[in-house]
Design an enzyme around this catalytic site. Structure first.
Site, PDB file in Angstrom:
ATOM      1  CD  GLU A 138      18.953  59.447  17.379  1.00 23.28           C
ATOM      2  OE1 GLU A 138      17.905  58.974  17.962  1.00 23.28           O
ATOM      3  OE2 GLU A 138      19.938  59.462  17.443  1.00 23.28           O
ATOM      4  NE  ARG A 186      15.938  60.325  31.929  1.00 24.09           N
ATOM      5  CZ  ARG A 186      14.747  60.621  30.872  1.00 24.09           C
ATOM      6  NH1 ARG A 186      13.914  61.678  31.830  1.00 24.09           N
ATOM      7  NH2 ARG A 186      15.147  60.402  30.388  1.00 24.09           N
TER       8      ARG A 186
END
Length: 180
Positions: free
Chosen positions: A104, A67
């Site tokens: 994460e 994107r």
């Protein structure tokens, strides 16, 4: 800059759809497809980002797959600049340089063509979203590894409450930002 000025009176947030529980429960996904398909809002978004990036004096724009390409390519055209791609492994022909990085929720890898940037070239790196900053920080590091002077990062959406910009070490321009 938290979000770019709205001198034209258009609220770009009104053109971004929030989708709860996508791609998994507990995630609020900000969908830019609704912004992209509105011709007027999309032109205003590109104009605002053009105004923000011009003073940074970039020589090249780098978009993060996929994107980030949607923002970087039209901006490069508008600014009269070249555009290079930062991609997932195995997507670029020729010799590449890669960087593994931790997120994460796991690890990932980005690659760039070895000759994509001239040493010292002023580059702005772009993506659709800045959240925790892991991917953007990796892209900046990768660009620096191939000799770029990364002068800033720019995104369509920044999630301020996740503190991603604190990991980047470069100025950040965001079209819109969310505080929670």
């Amino acid at each position: 800059m938290d979000s770019l000025p709205r001198a034209d009176g258009i609220d770009l947030k009104a053109h971004i759809r929030s989708v709860p529980d996508f791609p998994k429960p507990g995630i609020l996904f900000y969908d830019i497809s609704t912004l992209l398909r509105d011709a007027d809002a999309w032109q205003i978004a590109i104009a605002r980002m053009t105004r923000a990036l011009t003073p940074r004096r970039p020589e090249l724009l780098a978009g993060i797959e996929s994107r980030g390409f949607l923002l970087a390519a039209p901006l490069a055209s508008r600014l009269g600049l070249g555009f290079t791609m930062i991609r997932k492994p195995g997507k670029l022909p020729g010799p590449t340089v890669g960087l593994d990085y931790e997120l994460e929720y796991g690890s990932d890898r980005l690659e760039i063509q070895q000759d994509a940037v001239r040493p010292g070239q002023r580059v702005v790196v772009l993506d659709d979203l800045l959240a925790t900053g892991g991917t953007m920080a990796a892209a900046i590091s990768l660009l620096q590894q191939v000799g770029a002077e990364v002068v800033s990062a720019a995104v369509t959406i920044e999630l301020n409450f996740l503190g991603g910009r604190d990991k980047l070490g470069v100025p950040v321009d965001a079209l819109v930002s969310y505080d929670e």
